[in-house]
Design a protein around this motif. Structure first.
Motif, PDB file in Angstrom:
ATOM      1  N   ALA A 168       0.827  -1.204   0.000  1.00  0.00           N
ATOM      2  CA  ALA A 168       0.000   0.000   0.000  1.00  0.00           C
ATOM      3  C   ALA A 168       0.866   1.260   0.000  1.00  0.00           C
ATOM      4  CB  ALA A 168      -0.919  -0.011   1.219  1.00  0.00           C
ATOM      5  N   PHE A 169       1.965   1.241   0.749  1.00  0.00           N
ATOM      6  CA  PHE A 169       2.864   2.400   0.774  1.00  0.00           C
ATOM      7  C   PHE A 169       3.472   2.645  -0.608  1.00  0.00           C
ATOM      8  CE2 PHE A 169       7.190   4.068   1.187  1.00  0.00           C
ATOM      9  CZ  PHE A 169       6.944   5.270   1.847  1.00  0.00           C
ATOM     10  N   LEU A 170       3.872   1.564  -1.271  1.00  0.00           N
ATOM     11  CA  LEU A 170       4.454   1.715  -2.608  1.00  0.00           C
ATOM     12  C   LEU A 170       3.438   2.271  -3.599  1.00  0.00           C
ATOM     13  CD1 LEU A 170       6.563  -1.574  -2.875  1.00  0.00           C
ATOM     14  CD2 LEU A 170       7.429   0.757  -2.612  1.00  0.00           C
ATOM     15  N   ILE A 171       2.206   1.740  -3.551  1.00  0.00           N
ATOM     16  CA  ILE A 171       1.187   2.164  -4.511  1.00  0.00           C
ATOM     17  C   ILE A 171       0.769   3.618  -4.259  1.00  0.00           C
ATOM     18  CG2 ILE A 171      -1.190   1.777  -5.279  1.00  0.00           C
ATOM     19  CD1 ILE A 171      -0.761  -1.185  -4.818  1.00  0.00           C
ATOM     20  N   ILE A 172       0.641   3.995  -2.979  1.00  0.00           N
ATOM     21  CA  ILE A 172       0.123   5.327  -2.654  1.00  0.00           C
ATOM     22  C   ILE A 172       1.201   6.404  -2.724  1.00  0.00           C
ATOM     23  CG2 ILE A 172      -0.949   6.703  -0.824  1.00  0.00           C
ATOM     24  CD1 ILE A 172      -2.349   4.160   0.113  1.00  0.00           C
ATOM     25  N   MET A 173       2.406   6.087  -2.283  1.00  0.00           N
ATOM     26  CA  MET A 173       3.439   7.115  -2.142  1.00  0.00           C
ATOM     27  C   MET A 173       4.494   7.084  -3.255  1.00  0.00           C
ATOM     28  SD  MET A 173       2.289   8.590   0.529  1.00  0.00           S
ATOM     29  CE  MET A 173       3.666   9.727   0.781  1.00  0.00           C
ATOM     30  N   VAL A 174       4.896   5.901  -3.685  1.00  0.00           N
ATOM     31  CA  VAL A 174       6.046   5.791  -4.592  1.00  0.00           C
ATOM     32  C   VAL A 174       5.615   5.782  -6.055  1.00  0.00           C
ATOM     33  CG1 VAL A 174       8.035   4.378  -5.238  1.00  0.00           C
ATOM     34  CG2 VAL A 174       7.372   4.595  -2.819  1.00  0.00           C
ATOM     35  N   PRO A 176       2.899   6.800  -7.763  1.00  0.00           N
ATOM     36  CA  PRO A 176       2.446   8.055  -8.398  1.00  0.00           C
ATOM     37  C   PRO A 176       3.582   9.035  -8.671  1.00  0.00           C
ATOM     38  CG  PRO A 176       0.969   7.435  -6.618  1.00  0.00           C
ATOM     39  CD  PRO A 176       2.146   6.533  -6.518  1.00  0.00           C
ATOM     40  N   ARG A 177       4.589   9.099  -7.803  1.00  0.00           N
ATOM     41  CA  ARG A 177       5.702  10.023  -8.020  1.00  0.00           C
ATOM     42  C   ARG A 177       6.541   9.601  -9.223  1.00  0.00           C
ATOM     43  NH1 ARG A 177       7.974  11.447  -1.928  1.00  0.00           N
ATOM     44  NH2 ARG A 177       6.003  12.334  -1.130  1.00  0.00           N
ATOM     45  N   PHE A 178       6.828   8.318  -9.333  1.00  0.00           N
ATOM     46  CA  PHE A 178       7.580   7.850 -10.501  1.00  0.00           C
ATOM     47  C   PHE A 178       6.765   8.035 -11.769  1.00  0.00           C
ATOM     48  CE2 PHE A 178      10.338   5.762  -7.439  1.00  0.00           C
ATOM     49  CZ  PHE A 178      11.574   5.814  -8.070  1.00  0.00           C
ATOM     50  N   GLU A 183       6.023  10.863 -16.839  1.00  0.00           N
ATOM     51  CA  GLU A 183       5.084  11.596 -17.684  1.00  0.00           C
ATOM     52  C   GLU A 183       5.684  12.934 -18.113  1.00  0.00           C
ATOM     53  OE1 GLU A 183       0.478  13.266 -17.554  1.00  0.00           O
ATOM     54  OE2 GLU A 183       1.337  12.186 -15.835  1.00  0.00           O
ATOM     55  N   ARG A 184       6.399  13.586 -17.202  1.00  0.00           N
ATOM     56  CA  ARG A 184       7.037  14.854 -17.557  1.00  0.00           C
ATOM     57  C   ARG A 184       8.110  14.650 -18.626  1.00  0.00           C
ATOM     58  NH1 ARG A 184       6.750  15.706 -11.868  1.00  0.00           N
ATOM     59  NH2 ARG A 184       8.935  15.035 -11.663  1.00  0.00           N
ATOM     60  N   ARG A 185       8.709  13.497 -18.655  1.00  0.00           N
ATOM     61  CA  ARG A 185       9.746  13.214 -19.663  1.00  0.00           C
ATOM     62  C   ARG A 185       9.158  12.629 -20.944  1.00  0.00           C
ATOM     63  NH1 ARG A 185      14.883  10.666 -16.294  1.00  0.00           N
ATOM     64  NH2 ARG A 185      15.127  12.409 -14.812  1.00  0.00           N
ATOM     65  N   GLY A 186       7.823  12.495 -20.986  1.00  0.00           N
ATOM     66  CA  GLY A 186       7.189  11.997 -22.197  1.00  0.00           C
ATOM     67  C   GLY A 186       7.335  10.514 -22.406  1.00  0.00           C
ATOM     68  N   ILE A 187       7.593   9.778 -21.363  1.00  0.00           N
ATOM     69  CA  ILE A 187       7.758   8.320 -21.469  1.00  0.00           C
ATOM     70  C   ILE A 187       6.412   7.663 -21.190  1.00  0.00           C
ATOM     71  CG2 ILE A 187       8.945   6.301 -20.545  1.00  0.00           C
ATOM     72  CD1 ILE A 187      11.231   8.123 -19.741  1.00  0.00           C
ATOM     73  N   ASP A 188       6.010   6.807 -22.126  1.00  0.00           N
ATOM     74  CA  ASP A 188       4.757   6.075 -21.950  1.00  0.00           C
ATOM     75  C   ASP A 188       4.945   4.945 -20.937  1.00  0.00           C
ATOM     76  OD1 ASP A 188       3.467   7.658 -23.796  1.00  0.00           O
ATOM     77  OD2 ASP A 188       4.012   6.344 -25.488  1.00  0.00           O
ATOM     78  N   LEU A 189       3.984   4.837 -20.064  1.00  0.00           N
ATOM     79  CA  LEU A 189       4.033   3.798 -19.034  1.00  0.00           C
ATOM     80  C   LEU A 189       3.181   2.601 -19.447  1.00  0.00           C
ATOM     81  CD1 LEU A 189       3.611   5.990 -15.840  1.00  0.00           C
ATOM     82  CD2 LEU A 189       5.723   4.992 -16.709  1.00  0.00           C
TER      83      LEU A 189
END
Length: 244
Positions: A168-174, A176-178, A183-189
């Motif tokens: 849950a910590f990874l999904i909620i905190m980590v 979204p930040r990555f 997304e700012r670098r234009g890389i598709d996830l």
């Protein structure tokens, strides 16, 4: 005397209640059955207490002690506890002329259908003492097994809880930040990563709604479990033997 009295009597049907009152020299004017959810409470007795009571009942019968007097002595030992109230009620019914299985059948929600039906069959075959001893042993084994299973589940549940918290910590905190950084670098996830990022962002921004959903789900599961007609004695798949 002609005086009017009010009280309660345990009986499986109104007809039986009328007969018992007449046997006591009373003339019933009006009988009312308790409504569902009112009157007698559906007490829950743990397996060890039920096993102990069953063994004591078998001992009373084998010693040929007056069943009413013996049950009242047992009820005094359980004074202030739900089991004491139940034993008192059973003693009253037996002294009014009810068989043991019928008297205990008034508390079917406590003892369970299989327990009561087994006693009724044992009374018909004349093997009540042996069957009570067998039920007491079965209840004790069932209780011990349940306790051992609960103890054995503590460590796995702690591990699962810790892992769930870490995920849950990874999904909620980590995540979204990555996701925002890529997304700012234009890389598709990948699609799965986008889904995780969306869930994490939703839980972070609307945590109150997620807590409400979790709370509602927990309450629903607990109510379903409490309303389930499971009994303290689980004899499904157990061969109940009637001794000759």
């Amino acid at each position: 005397d002609g005086d009017r009295q009010r009280g309660t009597i345990a009986a499986p049907t109104k007809s039986d209640a009328y007969r018992r009152l007449n046997a006591q020299g009373l003339t019933p004017l009006l009988l009312k059955t308790p409504r569902e959810g009112s009157g007698r409470r559906n007490h829950r007795i743990n397996g060890r207490d039920l096993s102990h009571f069953t063994f004591q009942l078998a001992t009373l019968l084998s010693a040929r002690i007056g069943i009413g007097e013996g049950l009242r002595s047992l009820a005094e030992q359980e004074a202030g506890r739900p089991l004491g109230e139940i034993i008192h009620d059973i003693a009253d019914s037996i002294e009014a002329g009810s068989p043991i299985s019928e008297a205990m059948g008034a508390h079917r929600t406590t003892f369970g259908d299989i327990y009561i039906d087994t006693l009724a069959a044992a009374e018909r075959t004349g093997n009540l003492i042996q069957v009570l001893e067998y039920l007491a042993e079965t209840l004790e084994i069932s209780h011990q097994t349940s306790q051992e299973m609960r103890s054995a589940m503590i460590y796995p549940l702690c591990v699962v809880g810790a892992l769930a918290g870490a995920v849950a910590f990874l999904i909620i905190m980590v995540v979204p930040r990555f996701a925002a950084m890529f997304e700012r670098r234009g890389i598709d996830l990948p699609l799965f990563t986008e889904i995780l990022a969306t869930i994490g962002a939703s839980a972070r921004n609307h945590w109150w709604a997620w807590l409400a959903v979790i709370f509602a789900a927990t309450v629903t599961v607990m109510r379903l479990r409490s309303n389930h007609k499971a009994r303290l004695l689980v004899l499904s798949g157990v061969d109940v033997k009637f001794y000759p």
